[in-house]
Design a protein around this motif. Structure first.
Motif, PDB file in Angstrom:
ATOM      1  N   PHE A  73      -8.242  -0.310   7.307  1.00 54.66           N
ATOM      2  CA  PHE A  73      -8.987  -0.759   7.293  1.00 54.66           C
ATOM      3  C   PHE A  73      -9.150  -1.916   6.685  1.00 54.66           C
ATOM      4  O   PHE A  73      -9.880  -3.078   6.988  1.00 54.66           O
ATOM      5  CB  PHE A  73      -9.539   0.154   5.982  1.00 54.66           C
ATOM      6  CG  PHE A  73     -11.095  -0.796   5.250  1.00 54.66           C
ATOM      7  CD1 PHE A  73     -12.163  -0.838   6.384  1.00 54.66           C
ATOM      8  CD2 PHE A  73     -11.192  -1.586   4.447  1.00 54.66           C
ATOM      9  CE1 PHE A  73     -13.438  -1.640   5.714  1.00 54.66           C
ATOM     10  CE2 PHE A  73     -12.633  -2.404   3.712  1.00 54.66           C
ATOM     11  CZ  PHE A  73     -12.696  -1.563   4.097  1.00 54.66           C
ATOM     12  N   VAL A  74      -7.908  -1.945   5.990  1.00 55.22           N
ATOM     13  CA  VAL A  74      -6.933  -3.670   5.588  1.00 55.22           C
ATOM     14  C   VAL A  74      -7.338  -4.562   6.810  1.00 55.22           C
ATOM     15  O   VAL A  74      -8.083  -5.180   6.700  1.00 55.22           O
ATOM     16  CB  VAL A  74      -6.425  -3.686   4.415  1.00 55.22           C
ATOM     17  CG1 VAL A  74      -5.639  -4.993   4.632  1.00 55.22           C
ATOM     18  CG2 VAL A  74      -7.091  -3.514   3.141  1.00 55.22           C
ATOM     19  N   TYR A  89      -8.567  -4.337   9.760  1.00 44.75           N
ATOM     20  CA  TYR A  89      -9.322  -4.484  10.418  1.00 44.75           C
ATOM     21  C   TYR A  89     -10.459  -5.532  10.178  1.00 44.75           C
ATOM     22  O   TYR A  89     -10.720  -5.843  10.073  1.00 44.75           O
ATOM     23  CB  TYR A  89     -10.520  -3.119  10.676  1.00 44.75           C
ATOM     24  CG  TYR A  89     -11.726  -3.395  11.074  1.00 44.75           C
ATOM     25  CD1 TYR A  89     -11.948  -3.108  12.177  1.00 44.75           C
ATOM     26  CD2 TYR A  89     -13.002  -3.667  10.619  1.00 44.75           C
ATOM     27  CE1 TYR A  89     -13.260  -3.521  13.085  1.00 44.75           C
ATOM     28  CE2 TYR A  89     -13.695  -3.538  10.942  1.00 44.75           C
ATOM     29  CZ  TYR A  89     -14.646  -3.587  12.193  1.00 44.75           C
ATOM     30  OH  TYR A  89     -14.953  -3.806  12.505  1.00 44.75           O
ATOM     31  N   ALA A 121      -5.338   4.867   6.228  1.00 47.57           N
ATOM     32  CA  ALA A 121      -6.188   4.385   6.150  1.00 47.57           C
ATOM     33  C   ALA A 121      -6.759   3.144   5.436  1.00 47.57           C
ATOM     34  O   ALA A 121      -7.606   2.524   5.516  1.00 47.57           O
ATOM     35  CB  ALA A 121      -7.557   5.732   5.740  1.00 47.57           C
ATOM     36  N   LEU A 122      -6.153   3.175   4.345  1.00 50.91           N
ATOM     37  CA  LEU A 122      -7.003   1.974   3.388  1.00 50.91           C
ATOM     38  C   LEU A 122      -6.378   0.634   4.297  1.00 50.91           C
ATOM     39  O   LEU A 122      -6.831  -0.033   4.984  1.00 50.91           O
ATOM     40  CB  LEU A 122      -6.763   2.048   2.436  1.00 50.91           C
ATOM     41  CG  LEU A 122      -5.974   0.450   1.002  1.00 50.91           C
ATOM     42  CD1 LEU A 122      -7.691   0.164   1.375  1.00 50.91           C
ATOM     43  CD2 LEU A 122      -5.940   0.460   0.143  1.00 50.91           C
ATOM     44  N   TYR A 123      -4.335   0.963   5.161  1.00 58.22           N
ATOM     45  CA  TYR A 123      -4.004   0.226   5.622  1.00 58.22           C
ATOM     46  C   TYR A 123      -4.674  -0.123   6.470  1.00 58.22           C
ATOM     47  O   TYR A 123      -5.004  -2.154   7.090  1.00 58.22           O
ATOM     48  CB  TYR A 123      -2.898   0.404   5.930  1.00 58.22           C
ATOM     49  CG  TYR A 123      -1.994   0.065   7.106  1.00 58.22           C
ATOM     50  CD1 TYR A 123      -1.622  -1.449   6.531  1.00 58.22           C
ATOM     51  CD2 TYR A 123      -1.656   0.282   7.567  1.00 58.22           C
ATOM     52  CE1 TYR A 123      -0.845  -2.436   7.742  1.00 58.22           C
ATOM     53  CE2 TYR A 123      -1.248  -1.003   9.360  1.00 58.22           C
ATOM     54  CZ  TYR A 123      -0.906  -1.762   8.898  1.00 58.22           C
ATOM     55  OH  TYR A 123      -0.355  -2.784   9.997  1.00 58.22           O
ATOM     56  N   LEU A 146      -5.090   8.801   2.293  1.00 58.66           N
ATOM     57  CA  LEU A 146      -5.500   7.531   2.112  1.00 58.66           C
ATOM     58  C   LEU A 146      -4.779   6.315   2.198  1.00 58.66           C
ATOM     59  O   LEU A 146      -5.377   5.259   3.017  1.00 58.66           O
ATOM     60  CB  LEU A 146      -6.090   7.922   0.749  1.00 58.66           C
ATOM     61  CG  LEU A 146      -6.946   8.851   0.447  1.00 58.66           C
ATOM     62  CD1 LEU A 146      -7.599   9.151  -1.152  1.00 58.66           C
ATOM     63  CD2 LEU A 146      -8.857   8.183   1.383  1.00 58.66           C
ATOM     64  N   ALA A 147      -3.658   6.174   2.204  1.00 53.65           N
ATOM     65  CA  ALA A 147      -3.217   5.148   2.028  1.00 53.65           C
ATOM     66  C   ALA A 147      -2.880   4.527   4.083  1.00 53.65           C
ATOM     67  O   ALA A 147      -3.047   3.219   3.819  1.00 53.65           O
ATOM     68  CB  ALA A 147      -1.156   5.167   1.834  1.00 53.65           C
ATOM     69  N   ALA A 160       1.529   4.376  -3.166  1.00 52.49           N
ATOM     70  CA  ALA A 160       1.062   5.266  -2.810  1.00 52.49           C
ATOM     71  C   ALA A 160       1.873   5.993  -3.429  1.00 52.49           C
ATOM     72  O   ALA A 160       1.750   7.110  -3.104  1.00 52.49           O
ATOM     73  CB  ALA A 160       0.067   5.740  -1.156  1.00 52.49           C
ATOM     74  N   ILE A 176       0.632  -1.270  -0.310  1.00 56.57           N
ATOM     75  CA  ILE A 176      -0.048   0.128   0.200  1.00 56.57           C
ATOM     76  C   ILE A 176       0.775   1.210  -0.151  1.00 56.57           C
ATOM     77  O   ILE A 176       0.676   2.240  -0.351  1.00 56.57           O
ATOM     78  CB  ILE A 176      -0.495  -0.010   1.274  1.00 56.57           C
ATOM     79  CG1 ILE A 176      -2.287  -0.950   1.054  1.00 56.57           C
ATOM     80  CG2 ILE A 176      -2.085   1.679   1.546  1.00 56.57           C
ATOM     81  CD1 ILE A 176      -2.966  -1.408   2.038  1.00 56.57           C
TER      82      ILE A 176
END
Length: 153
Positions: free
Chosen positions: A146-147, A149, A142-144, A139-140, A112, A108
């Motif tokens: 989220f993944v 989680y 947040a995406l990390y 965003l990177a 990014a 990620i």
């Protein structure tokens, strides 16, 4: 994203180089026309000059950037301006995810960072470019998270 530049061997021509984020393969354009590449070692671009002769331009990686330099007759020519240290620092902040999250974070963060390096060179206003880079970085992260989680739940 295409980057425009000139070469001393071709004073009356404008060049653009486009590098794929996914493959890293560059494509060179002279006055809007794509230049072919040779199959010989180094895969040089075969650029016709005004007299009809072919000039070989070898793409050489710049390890601090996505856009390669071109080597003609042993001389390296930059295809993009070098970034300042603070621009590199800002663009590469997502790589911290490699240390926080191992392989997933590294993937990620790497993607990014590549997008950040492309974005910082955009022809938009400097402020807009910096805001976009900060947004991509956020965003990177947040995406990390989220993944992670999703994996943990």
């Amino acid at each position: 994203m295409k980057h425009q530049f000139t070469l001393p061997h071709f004073q009356s021509s404008t060049f653009e180089i486009e590098t794929s984020i996914w493959t890293g393969r560059p494509t060179l354009f002279k006055d809007g026309i794509a230049i072919s590449r040779s199959d010989e070692k180094g895969k040089p671009f075969l650029i016709p000059d005004d007299s009809g002769e072919i000039v070989r331009a070898y793409p050489k990686p710049r390890y601090t950037d996505i856009a390669p330099a071109l080597e003609i007759d042993g001389i390296r020519y930059d295809t993009v301006d070098k970034l300042a240290w603070h621009q590199y620092t800002l663009c590469l902040i997502p790589l911290l995810l490699l240390f926080i999250g191992g392989g997933i974070g590294g993937i990620i963060g790497g993607v990014a960072s590549a997008f950040n390096l492309q974005t910082i060179r955009a022809t938009k206003s400097v402020t807009t470019n910096y805001l976009k880079v900060i947004g991509i970085t956020l965003l990177a992260f947040a995406l990390y998270f989220f993944v992670v989680y999703l994996i943990l739940s």
